[in-house]
Design a protein around this motif. Structure first.
Motif, short mmCIF file in Angstrom:
data_model
loop_
_atom_site.label_atom_id
_atom_site.label_comp_id
_atom_site.label_asym_id
_atom_site.label_seq_id
_atom_site.Cartn_x
_atom_site.Cartn_y
_atom_site.Cartn_z
N GLY A 120 0.83 -1.20 0.00
CA GLY A 120 0.00 0.00 0.00
C GLY A 120 0.86 1.24 0.00
O GLY A 120 1.88 1.30 0.70
N VAL A 121 0.47 2.23 -0.80
CA VAL A 121 1.19 3.51 -0.86
C VAL A 121 0.19 4.64 -0.77
O VAL A 121 -0.77 4.68 -1.54
N ALA A 122 0.40 5.55 0.17
CA ALA A 122 -0.39 6.77 0.26
C ALA A 122 0.45 7.92 -0.27
O ALA A 122 1.48 8.26 0.32
N ILE A 123 0.03 8.49 -1.41
CA ILE A 123 0.73 9.64 -1.98
C ILE A 123 0.09 10.89 -1.37
O ILE A 123 -1.07 11.20 -1.66
N ALA A 124 0.83 11.60 -0.54
CA ALA A 124 0.22 12.59 0.35
C ALA A 124 1.00 13.90 0.44
O ALA A 124 1.47 14.27 1.51
N PRO A 125 1.14 14.64 -0.67
CA PRO A 125 1.77 15.95 -0.54
C PRO A 125 0.92 16.91 0.28
O PRO A 125 1.44 17.83 0.91
N ASN A 126 -0.40 16.69 0.26
CA ASN A 126 -1.35 17.50 1.04
C ASN A 126 -1.78 16.67 2.25
O ASN A 126 -2.84 16.06 2.27
N ILE A 127 -0.94 16.68 3.29
CA ILE A 127 -1.08 15.66 4.34
C ILE A 127 -1.95 16.09 5.53
O ILE A 127 -2.37 15.26 6.31
N THR A 128 -2.26 17.37 5.68
CA THR A 128 -3.05 17.79 6.84
C THR A 128 -4.55 17.71 6.55
O THR A 128 -4.99 17.83 5.40
N LEU A 129 -5.33 17.53 7.59
CA LEU A 129 -6.79 17.46 7.44
C LEU A 129 -7.33 18.78 6.91
O LEU A 129 -8.16 18.81 6.00
N GLY A 130 -6.84 19.89 7.46
CA GLY A 130 -7.37 21.20 7.08
C GLY A 130 -7.22 21.50 5.60
O GLY A 130 -8.14 22.00 4.95
N VAL A 131 -6.05 21.18 5.04
CA VAL A 131 -5.84 21.49 3.63
C VAL A 131 -6.69 20.58 2.74
O VAL A 131 -7.09 20.97 1.63
N ASN A 132 -7.02 19.39 3.22
CA ASN A 132 -7.90 18.51 2.45
C ASN A 132 -9.34 19.01 2.47
O ASN A 132 -10.08 18.85 1.50
N PHE A 221 -0.53 26.52 11.72
CA PHE A 221 0.14 27.28 12.78
C PHE A 221 1.35 26.54 13.33
O PHE A 221 2.28 27.14 13.87
N SER A 222 1.35 25.21 13.20
CA SER A 222 2.43 24.38 13.73
C SER A 222 2.69 23.22 12.79
O SER A 222 1.75 22.67 12.20
N ARG A 223 3.95 22.82 12.67
CA ARG A 223 4.28 21.66 11.84
C ARG A 223 3.80 20.36 12.46
O ARG A 223 3.87 19.31 11.82
N THR A 224 3.31 20.43 13.68
CA THR A 224 2.71 19.24 14.30
C THR A 224 1.50 18.78 13.48
O THR A 224 1.15 17.60 13.49
N ALA A 225 0.86 19.70 12.77
CA ALA A 225 -0.27 19.32 11.90
C ALA A 225 0.18 18.31 10.86
O ALA A 225 -0.56 17.38 10.51
N TYR A 226 1.40 18.47 10.34
CA TYR A 226 1.93 17.54 9.35
C TYR A 226 2.24 16.19 10.00
O TYR A 226 2.02 15.13 9.40
N ALA A 227 2.76 16.24 11.23
CA ALA A 227 3.07 15.01 11.94
C ALA A 227 1.80 14.22 12.24
O ALA A 227 1.76 13.00 12.07
N GLU A 228 0.78 14.92 12.66
CA GLU A 228 -0.50 14.27 12.96
C GLU A 228 -1.09 13.64 11.69
O GLU A 228 -1.59 12.51 11.71
N GLY A 229 -1.02 14.38 10.58
CA GLY A 229 -1.52 13.85 9.32
C GLY A 229 -0.75 12.62 8.87
O GLY A 229 -1.33 11.64 8.38
N ALA A 230 0.57 12.66 9.03
CA ALA A 230 1.40 11.52 8.64
C ALA A 230 1.07 10.29 9.47
O ALA A 230 1.01 9.16 8.96
N TYR A 231 0.86 10.50 10.75
CA TYR A 231 0.53 9.38 11.63
C TYR A 231 -0.83 8.78 11.26
O TYR A 231 -1.00 7.55 11.21
N ARG A 232 -1.80 9.64 10.97
CA ARG A 232 -3.11 9.15 10.56
C ARG A 232 -3.02 8.39 9.24
O ARG A 232 -3.69 7.38 9.05
N ALA A 233 -2.19 8.87 8.33
CA ALA A 233 -2.01 8.18 7.06
C ALA A 233 -1.37 6.81 7.27
O ALA A 233 -1.73 5.83 6.61
N ALA A 234 -0.42 6.72 8.21
CA ALA A 234 0.22 5.44 8.51
C ALA A 234 -0.79 4.46 9.08
O ALA A 234 -0.80 3.28 8.70
N CYS A 235 -1.63 4.93 9.98
CA CYS A 235 -2.67 4.05 10.54
C CYS A 235 -3.63 3.57 9.45
O CYS A 235 -4.09 2.43 9.46
N PHE A 236 -3.91 4.45 8.49
CA PHE A 236 -4.82 4.09 7.40
C PHE A 236 -4.20 3.05 6.46
O PHE A 236 -4.85 2.07 6.08
N ILE A 237 -2.94 3.25 6.07
CA ILE A 237 -2.32 2.39 5.06
C ILE A 237 -1.90 1.04 5.64
O ILE A 237 -1.64 0.09 4.90
#
Length: 276
Positions: A120-132, A221-237
């Motif tokens: 499985g591969v998640a292609i995720a340049p737009n990794i935060t929930l807000g930007v989606n 506001f914080s790069r933690t948003a990217y970390a949270e998105g990446a973790y959610r993507a990992a759980c998904f994939i």
């Protein structure tokens, strides 16, 4: 779940600490010529001793077979997957890649290797929930206001290499696709990029008519948003096969366009790798 993180840049460092706090990070990999080789991760993050020694990516297959990560999160550059995706597929390691400057040939190769390697591969340049959410709102606006002018403004820190960002290109592309489906021929969606200071990330869609204007903006506001998105993507994939996007991760726009969805097995705490 065992997670591997690739990339210890400005955002990658935040992601590594986030994963460490989630108790899934235990191994760090770096380029063979990296000055981080042999250092404890705590030294790189300016934290107390963390007990994770940074190793090089030499003999990657051997290291993957030893630590057996389920997922590899990629915050590095296109070169890493170009060089190592076949190894990851061979070792059955799923991938979340937040890299935003892949070529169309890169994307095609990722899809082919994911299919052949049954990963499985998640292609995720737009990794935060807000930007989606912004992406979906922009598509709604395009469907309702096809006679308006649409423009995308992409703001990021001065050291960001890609300009425009993959997220900005994704937004513009999504708007154009809505126009195409509705039979409109308004395919002009300019992107204006700003690289200055330490802007964490801001994307704006301007929707301008003759008598009024709409602005749709996402600001991190914080790069933690990217970390949270990446973790959610990992759980998904985890436990899935096929190629996915963040719209699949967040359930915003239907199912995967290429992936075979498989029920997730229960998560297991484990180790991870980082590419510095």
């Amino acid at each position: 779940m065992k997670v591997a993180l690739i990339g210890l840049g400005t955002t990658g460092k935040i992601v590594s600490e986030y994963l460490f706090n989630k108790n899934v990070l235990s191994m760090v990999l770096c380029r063979e010529n990296s000055h981080n080789a042999g250092m404890d991760l705590g030294e790189v993050l300016h934290r107390p001793y963390m007990g994770i020694t940074i190793e090089t990516t030499a003999n990657l297959e051997e290291k993957l077979n030893i630590y057996k990560p389920d997922i590899l999160i990629d915050f590095s550059s296109p070169k890493f997957l170009r060089d190592h995706l076949s190894t990851l597929a061979k070792c059955k390691v799923n991938v979340v890649t937040a890299v935003s400057d892949y070529s169309q040939m890169d994307i095609k190769r990722i899809k082919v290797l994911a299919r052949k390697g049954e990963i499985g591969v998640a292609i995720a340049p737009n990794i935060t929930l807000g930007v989606n959410v912004l992406l979906k709102m922009a598509q709604i606006a395009a469907g309702l206001l096809s006679d308006y002018d649409f423009q995308v403004i992409d703001e990021n820190h001065k050291n960001k290499k890609d300009s425009p960002s993959g997220t900005a290109e994704k937004i513009a592309s999504a708007i154009k696709k809505v126009f195409e489906k509705s039979g409109e021929h308004n395919d002009l969606v300019p992107i204006h990029s700003i690289r200055a200071g330490d802007i964490t990330g801001r994307h704006k869609v301007l929707v301008c008519g003759k008598y009024d204007q709409i602005e749709i903006t996402h600001t991190a506001f914080s790069r933690t948003a990217y970390a949270e998105g990446a973790y959610r993507a990992a759980c998904f994939i985890y436990g899935r096969k096929g190629v996915y996007e963040m719209k699949d991760v967040y359930g915003l726009m239907g199912n995967s366009y290429t992936g075979e969805q498989i029920p997730l097995s229960s998560n297991k705490k484990g180790t991870a790798s980082v590419y510095a």
